[in-house]
Structure formats: structure tokens, C-alpha cells
Design an enzyme around this catalytic site. Structure first.
Site, short mmCIF file in Angstrom:
data_model
loop_
_atom_site.label_atom_id
_atom_site.label_comp_id
_atom_site.label_asym_id
_atom_site.label_seq_id
_atom_site.Cartn_x
_atom_site.Cartn_y
_atom_site.Cartn_z
N ASN A 90 36.08 50.29 46.77
CA ASN A 90 37.30 49.55 46.46
C ASN A 90 37.18 49.06 45.02
O ASN A 90 36.50 48.07 44.76
CB ASN A 90 37.45 48.38 47.45
N TRP A 91 37.85 49.76 44.11
CA TRP A 91 37.70 49.40 42.69
C TRP A 91 38.51 48.16 42.32
O TRP A 91 38.40 47.65 41.19
CB TRP A 91 38.13 50.58 41.81
N LYS A 92 39.38 47.72 43.24
CA LYS A 92 40.24 46.55 42.97
C LYS A 92 41.03 46.78 41.66
O LYS A 92 41.43 47.92 41.42
CB LYS A 92 39.42 45.27 42.95
N HIS A 139 43.42 43.56 53.09
CA HIS A 139 42.28 43.01 52.36
C HIS A 139 42.49 41.51 52.14
O HIS A 139 43.61 41.06 51.86
CB HIS A 139 42.10 43.73 51.02
N GLU A 190 34.77 42.20 57.22
CA GLU A 190 34.46 41.76 55.87
C GLU A 190 34.61 40.23 55.78
O GLU A 190 35.70 39.72 55.53
CB GLU A 190 35.41 42.45 54.87
N GLY A 233 32.87 46.77 46.95
CA GLY A 233 33.69 46.35 45.82
C GLY A 233 32.94 46.50 44.52
O GLY A 233 32.79 47.61 43.98
P1 PGA Z 1 32.20 43.19 47.11
O1 PGA Z 1 33.74 43.40 47.57
O2 PGA Z 1 31.46 44.44 47.53
O3 PGA Z 1 32.28 43.04 45.61
O4 PGA Z 1 31.71 41.99 47.80
C1 PGA Z 1 34.05 43.98 48.77
C2 PGA Z 1 35.53 43.92 49.00
O5 PGA Z 1 36.16 42.91 48.66
O6 PGA Z 1 36.10 44.88 49.53
#
Ligand code: PGA
Length: 253
Positions: free
Chosen positions: A9-11, A95, A167, A237
Site C-alpha cells: 500500500n503505497w498510500k 483502510h 490491521e 505500508g
Molecule cells: P505500515 O502501514 O506498514 O506503514 O504500518 C500499513 C497500512 O497502513 O496499510
């Protein structure tokens, strides 16, 4: 041997197409010979072009969100059908950042999951509690509400396309987290989700449905989660933006 799903998930990163291409190309080289897993990269919509005719057997294109209608007068939105037309196979839904910053609730999430299933794509449905809820021992209560509301009206023939992700919000690397989620805690929550799926659908579905873990997964800790029989993969992420770290996660399968 179980098949794992590793989701990046590159956000809202990286900022340029050039950087996105660099990460993607480095990744592609490193995953040519991987087996027993599917890698899903979810870049921002504006960077989908890095995937142009570059799909490989192991790497699939995913989206970070979608709207709940397939088309129409919905300014600024992108439909699951539009994403499917671009080759998307998986869409992240629910999310915590969308809940937190954009007010997404269980009802919206349910509509999105249905829209994704309607055109036979896979929703990657995120569930998890806040730090406050955890401190009040409300984890299971919160997860049950999210799961039941999110899957309301979804029947047995479609459920096997849904991928669940536990999550915990307090474990996401970009929150002000103080502790990591232990494998035991992640497993406890995941087994609880499977128990609910067994009640809502069937025992067989509860065993077959893919359930992932997400929250500060990186090259160092991924193996611990991926070694567990009932954890089918990870949602990553921050570490997914670092090709070397992400390749470590892949290698630990
Ligand atoms: P993170 O994010 O791996 O940076 O904790 C995961 C996510 O929010 O999907």
C-alpha cells in the site's frame, strides 16, 4: 504449501512517476522467480501507468480505494469498473486512514465491498481497533461490528473473493505508535475473525478465506507473521516504498 498474498500500500507516495518507476522496476527484478505467492502493488491512481503491459505472473495491480457505483455523476470519484478496465484485480476497502481523515463508516465500506464484488474483483477489507479501544479491551467487539456491518448482505457465493486484513490502527508505522503488535495478538484477532466467518457463512469458508496481517510489517518481522498457518499474507505500508525492504519481506515467505 500455502499461497501467500503480499500487498503493498503505497498510500499517497511517491511524489513523482519517476520515483514510482524506480521502485517498481527494482521490485520486478527481485521477484522473477518467486513461487507460492501473489504480490499486489497498490500505487496512487496517477501512477497506474507504471504497470503498462508490465504485469507479470506474480505481480498484480491493486487500488487503494474506489467508489461504490460503477459510473455516473460522482465528481472526483473512480469506480471499480474503471479500475477493472485498467487491469486492477484487488481493491483496498475500509483502510483506517480513510475512516480517520475522510469519515468513511461501516455503511460506506459495505457499499464499496459490494460494488467490488459485483464486478468480480477482490476487496481487501481492512479491520482493526484504535489504541483507545484496545486499552478498553474492546478489540473483539470492534472487530465483530466492523466485520458484520462490512459484510452485510454478502452471500456465500461471493464471500470467497473477499480478503480480510487485521490491521490494528495503533500498530501502523505512521501513527504515534509505541508498541508493535505481537504475532500472538495478531493471530488471536485473526482466529476470532475466522470464527465469526464460520458462524456467518460456514466452517469451510472460515478455513479457506484469506486473512492477512497489517501494521508495521517490514523485512525484519515479516517472517514471524508469514510462518503462521492461519495468516495468509501481509499488507505493507511504509516498507513497501523501499524496494530492498519489500524484497526482504517477499523472500521471507
Ligand atoms: P505500515 O502501514 O506498514 O506503514 O504500518 C500499513 C497500512 O497502513 O496499510
Amino acid at each position: 504449501m500455502k499461497k501467500s498474498l503480499i500487498v503493498a500500500n503505497w498510500k499517497m507516495n511517491p511524489q513523482t512517476l519517476r520515483e514510482a518507476k524506480k521502485i517498481f522496476n527494482s521490485l520486478k527484478k527481485g521477484v522473477r522467480n518467486v513461487k507460492n505467492m501473489e504480490i499486489v502493488i497498490c500505487p496512487p491512481f496517477t501512477q497506474f501507468s507504471i504497470f503498462n503491459s508490465q504485469f507479470s505472473k506474480n505481480i498484480k495491480l491493486g487500488a487503494q480505494d474506489c467508489f461504490w457505483k460503477q459510473g455516473g455523476a460522482y465528481t472526483g470519484e473512480i469506480s471499480p469498473q474503471m479500475l477493472k478496465n485498467l487491469g486492477v484485480k484487488y481493491i483496498i476497502v475500509g483502510h483506517s486512514e480513510r475512516k480517520n481523515f475522510l469519515g468513511e463508516n461501516d455503511e460506506i465500506i459495505n457499499k464499496k465491498i459490494k460494488a467490488v464484488l459485483e464486478i468480480n474483483l477482490h476487496p481487501i477489507f481492512c479491520l482493526g481497533e484504535t489504541k483507545e479501544e484496545k486499552n478498553k479491551n474492546q478489540t473483539f467487539k470492534v472487530l465483530e461490528k466492523q466485520l458484520r456491518e462490512g459484510l452485510k448482505g454478502i452471500n456465500k457465493t461471493k464471500i470467497n473473493r473477499v480478503i480480510l486484513v487485521y490491521e490494528p490502527i495503533w500498530a501502523i508505522s505512521t501513527t504515534e505508535k509505541t508498541v508493535d503488535c505481537s504475532v500472538q495478538d495478531a493471530l488471536g484477532a485473526i482466529l476470532f475473525l475466522r470464527k465469526l466467518i464460520s458462524q456467518m457463512f460456514s466452517k469451510k469458508i472460515a478455513q479457506e478465506i484469506l486473512v492477512l496481517y497489517g501494521g508495521n510489517v517490514n523485512g525484519k518481522n515479516a517472517k514471524e507473521f508469514l510462518n503462521e498457518k492461519w495468516i495468509n499474507g501481509v499488507l505493507v505500508g511504509a516498507a513497501s516504498l523501499n524496494a530492498e525492504d519489500f524484497k526482504k519481506i517477499i523472500k521471507s515467505v
